[in-house]
Design an enzyme around this catalytic site. Structure first.
Site, short mmCIF file in Angstrom:
data_model
loop_
_atom_site.label_atom_id
_atom_site.label_comp_id
_atom_site.label_asym_id
_atom_site.label_seq_id
_atom_site.Cartn_x
_atom_site.Cartn_y
_atom_site.Cartn_z
N PHE A 488 0.83 -1.20 0.00
CA PHE A 488 0.00 0.00 0.00
C PHE A 488 0.86 1.25 0.00
O PHE A 488 1.85 1.33 0.74
CB PHE A 488 -0.87 0.06 1.26
CG PHE A 488 -1.88 -1.05 1.39
CD1 PHE A 488 -3.16 -0.91 0.88
CD2 PHE A 488 -1.55 -2.22 2.06
CE1 PHE A 488 -4.09 -1.92 1.02
CE2 PHE A 488 -2.48 -3.23 2.21
CZ PHE A 488 -3.76 -3.08 1.69
N ASP A 489 0.48 2.23 -0.81
CA ASP A 489 0.97 3.58 -0.59
C ASP A 489 0.30 4.09 0.69
O ASP A 489 -0.84 3.71 0.99
CB ASP A 489 0.60 4.45 -1.78
CG ASP A 489 0.86 5.92 -1.51
OD1 ASP A 489 2.00 6.25 -1.14
OD2 ASP A 489 -0.08 6.72 -1.63
#
Length: 802
Positions: A488-489
């Site tokens: 995930f960013d």
């Protein structure tokens, strides 16, 4: 068949040679031989353009995917190269796909991928060297007709008035499914012929019933047989037709007619079942209204077709109407049901300035909307185009089964010939051997094997679209289901993407409300994100406004002004001397809040530090729940990639339950981390916003973008798009993909199991021709119905890894 195409990629004419070489290297990396690409060759030209020769399989990788990779490398495909998805009539079996692809790929510059499951053909061609009418003519030579309107996005499903009475409904069903209707009539004739035979009736009467049954039940099979033989090929329809004629030739006309009846009944049933999946996708095209109410500058309202709207037009959206176009609310407010686009279950409040999307449903408010996009470029139109294109892209399992069929069919034909000619040389009669061979040929035909995977892929993509998830092809549907790690960013993905005030720490006997009132008054004139967060919190708590004068912004430090006659400042510790009153207490508070991953702002009054404010980008409400659901689904690890400081990232990871953190990363570093994760763990999905995360998403096994309804970049760059800005859709998408993989494996097991069991029994004479046909067609219908279970998929707490 792998097609070879030469594509022109112009580079920026002002680009320096070193820059151009870097761009070429990047392009070569992105177009490495792999999925769908067999070979890449590039040759720089003197006019700053590049000749790119690609050996690629259009069934596996689409022109838009190639274009995406090329654009991310800083180049672009030639404008002459276009892609269209056509809806066609006349494909009667899976084998029609290869005939269509073979015929169209003979045209200059054309690369084609056909899909029987979706009744569509994707063609990619250079319109300067091959005109579209040539493609239509090639399809007509095969007995296929392009549905009026051409492209699938322009071919709405015609509405039919409901028929009255049982005969009316029967006639309507017969018109909708002529193959099934003809099979039913032919079946009655076959039954009548059997009754005449069992009662020793006249041979002439038997043949008078059998011949029309052959014509009715074998009409579509005969068409496909002729089409296939003209291409010097063999397929299942040819084998079935030959088997039926052979049975009639050796004195079993009723059994030959029964074979064609059961085959026609099975294929007609498949067509009707597959229509459910096709209609699920075609229904997307009916979401947008056909007309809009346009309001002229002088207030006159007229009804026009949505295709006539231009950017800047003002349209009236009445209560409970559908939005006619993408745009922005100009006047009014309402709760809008966005579920047709994003899958959100709760209507979203829209006020002046908010975006709206074509096809969404207005609530009980009257609104005026300024048109922001043409009808052909709306989010809904683009989603429909991408879904239609996705239907024509083959999944890895489908490509594998296609390869298996290429050597499997000749083996079956050789085995059939051996069963016909070898036994009579040693024992038995030729007629008995021929009959057994026909039964074996029927049982060994790979119909269920051919239809099982595309039926599941079509149903999976259709269901995903209905829940607000855009999956751009079978390869991504399968890959998403085998993901072991999700990266995930942080900002905007796991978090809300904006700072919020979380702590107000008075250092002396000052009330928290007074601190917030002073800070809010000072910060409300600043555009800094931290200042906006403080001012917004003060406003939400109803703090009284105060007079602010002599406001001064101090770069990289903070802001100060006179507030109600007092000298107030907000910013870093450096804004006050180290020996100022309250500095020791402020340093302690800042250290504690920083350890929690929060950004701090000191508030000072008349030269003394009086409070410390803590701010942070809060996790999304469902971030922790999403990570937990992914773990239940069998995702081994969740990883956070961020450019933020390690302390901030670690605090966020603890709060949402992420397993591993990589902090202080530049965009190119994220690509390296994703590559290492793939080497270590296998399939990796990268979830981001589709803008600065595009390189990492492109390097992952599956790139997933959030909030696709609001950003063009997300729609273009990702393999999977969560249309709503809702992280909770991610477990649903992965769960659906895993369920799809399970269905595909079940279909393969059913198809191969029936072939493995029934073929040897038929070869030994223990199963007659009708029984072989029943089991063969039964397995085909079963895999189609099994695939349709995907249309009813509901998210579960845990979908086992498969």
């Amino acid at each position: 068949m792998v097609a070879t195409h030469q594509l022109q990629l112009p580079l920026n004419r002002r680009m320096a040679s070193a820059e151009a070489n870097s761009c070429l290297s990047c392009l070569q990396r992105r177009l490495q031989p792999g999925r769908g690409i067999a070979d890449v060759a590039m040759e720089p030209r003197g006019d700053h353009s590049v000749t790119l020769t690609l050996h690629y399989d259009p069934r596996v990788i689409t022109l838009s995917e190639l274009d995406k990779s090329v654009r991310q490398a800083g180049a672009c495909l030639a404008a002459e190269r276009v892609s269209r998805v056509l809806r066609v009539k006349g494909m009667v079996s899976m084998v029609s796909e290869s005939a269509v692809e073979r015929e169209l790929n003979r045209l200059p510059t054309v690369a084609a991928s056909a899909s029987f499951a979706s009744s569509s053909v994707r063609v990619e061609f250079d319109h300067d060297r091959c005109k579209y009418p040539e493609i239509e003519q090639a399809l007509e030579r095969l007995g296929l007709k392009v549905v009026e309107g051409g492209e699938t996005t322009e071919a709405p499903v015609p509405a039919q008035a409901p028929a009255e009475g049982p005969w009316g409904r029967a006639w309507q069903a017969a018109r909708a499914y002529p193959k099934l209707a003809m099979a039913a009539i032919g079946g009655l004739l076959v039954l009548s012929a059997y009754l005449v035979k069992w009662n020793d009736g006249l041979p002439m009467l038997r043949w008078g019933l059998v011949i029309p049954a052959f014509i009715l039940c074998g009409w579509y099979t005969f068409q496909d047989t002729v089409r296939t033989l003209r291409g010097f090929q063999f397929d299942v329809d040819v084998l079935m037709f030959v088997a039926a004629l052979g049975a009639a030739a050796i004195g079993h006309p009723e059994e030959g007619a029964l074979l064609l009846f059961l085959f026609a009944l099975g294929t007609g049933g498949e067509e009707m079942a597959m229509d459910k999946a096709r209609h699920a996708i075609a229904a997307l095209g009916k979401l947008a209204p056909e007309t809009a109410i346009r309001r002229s500058p002088d207030g006159v309202e007229t009804h026009i077709r949505v295709e006539e709207l231009v950017i800047g037009d003002i349209v009236i959206v009445r209560p409970f109407d559908r939005m006619p176009a993408d745009g922005e609310v100009r006047v009014g407010a309402s709760a809008v049901d966005q579920s047709p686009i994003t899958g959100e279950s709760i209507p979203v409040e829209k006020v002046v300035g908010d975006p709206v999307f074509a096809g969404t449903i207005n609530g009980d408010g009257l609104m005026q909307v300024t048109v922001g996009k043409l009808a052909s470029q709306s989010t809904l139109a683009r989603v429909i185009r991408m879904v239609n294109e996705a239907q024509t892209a083959k999944s890895p399992t489908q490509v594998f089964t296609d390869r298996v069929e290429r050597w499997y069919v000749p083996i079956v034909l050789a085995a059939t010939a051996a069963l016909v000619f070898v036994p009579p040389l040693f024992w038995g009669k030729w007629i008995e051997s021929f009959y057994r061979a026909m039964a074996f040929l029927t049982a060994a035909s790979p119909c269920a094997l051919a239809i099982g995977t595309p039926a599941a892929v079509l149903s999976g993509i259709a269901r995903a679209a209905r829940i607000g998830v855009l999956i751009k092809g079978g390869v991504h549907l399968e890959n998403l289901g085998r993901v072991k790690v999700v990266a995930f960013d942080k900002t905007g993905t796991l978090t809300r993407g904006r700072p919020e005030l979380t702590d107000v720490v008075p250092l002396f006997e000052m009330a928290e409300a007074d601190v917030l009132a002073l800070a809010g008054a000072l910060e409300r004139n600043s555009s800094h994100p931290l200042a906006k967060a403080i001012a917004a919190e003060a406003f939400s708590r109803g703090c009284a406004e105060m007079a602010v004068t002599n406001l001064e912004q101090i770069p990289a430090r903070g802001v100060r002004a006179m507030v109600d006659g007092r000298r107030v400042l907000a910013g870093s510790l450096s804004m006050l001397p180290s020996d100022a009153p309250g500095m020791i207490e402020a340093q302690g508070a800042i250290k504690r809040l920083s350890g929690e991953g929060k950004t701090t702002v000191m508030l000072g009054i008349d030269g003394a530090a009086v409070a410390v404010l803590g701010l942070s980008d809060r996790p999304r409400d469902n971030a922790a729940q999403t990570i937990a659901r992914l773990r239940q689904l069998g995702v081994a690890r969740s990883v956070m990639l961020t450019g933020d400081h390690e302390t901030v990232a670690a605090a966020m990871a603890r709060e949402v339950g992420v397993d591993e953190v990589f902090a202080e990363l530049l965009p190119e570093h994220k690509v390296d981390v994703v590559r290492r994760l793939i080497e270590r763990d296998g399939a990796v999905a990268m979830v981001g916003d589709g803008v600065n995360d595009a390189p990492a998403m492109a390097g992952a096994t599956v790139g997933i973008a959030m909030g696709g309804a609001g950003t063009d970049v997300a729609l273009e760059t990702a393999d999977v798009v969560l249309m709503a800005d809702d992280l909770g859709k991610l477990p649903e998408a992965i769960g659906l993909s895993r369920f799809s993989r399970r269905i595909i494996k079940q279909n393969l097991a059913i198809a191969l199991g029936v072939i493995a069991v029934v073929s040897p029994i038929a070869a030994l004479g223990l199963a007659n021709l009708p029984l072989a046909v029943v089991l063969h067609e039964g397995s085909t219908v079963v895999v189609v119905l099994n695939s349709l279970r995907l249309l009813m998929y509901r998210s579960r707490a845990a979908e086992p890894d498969c």
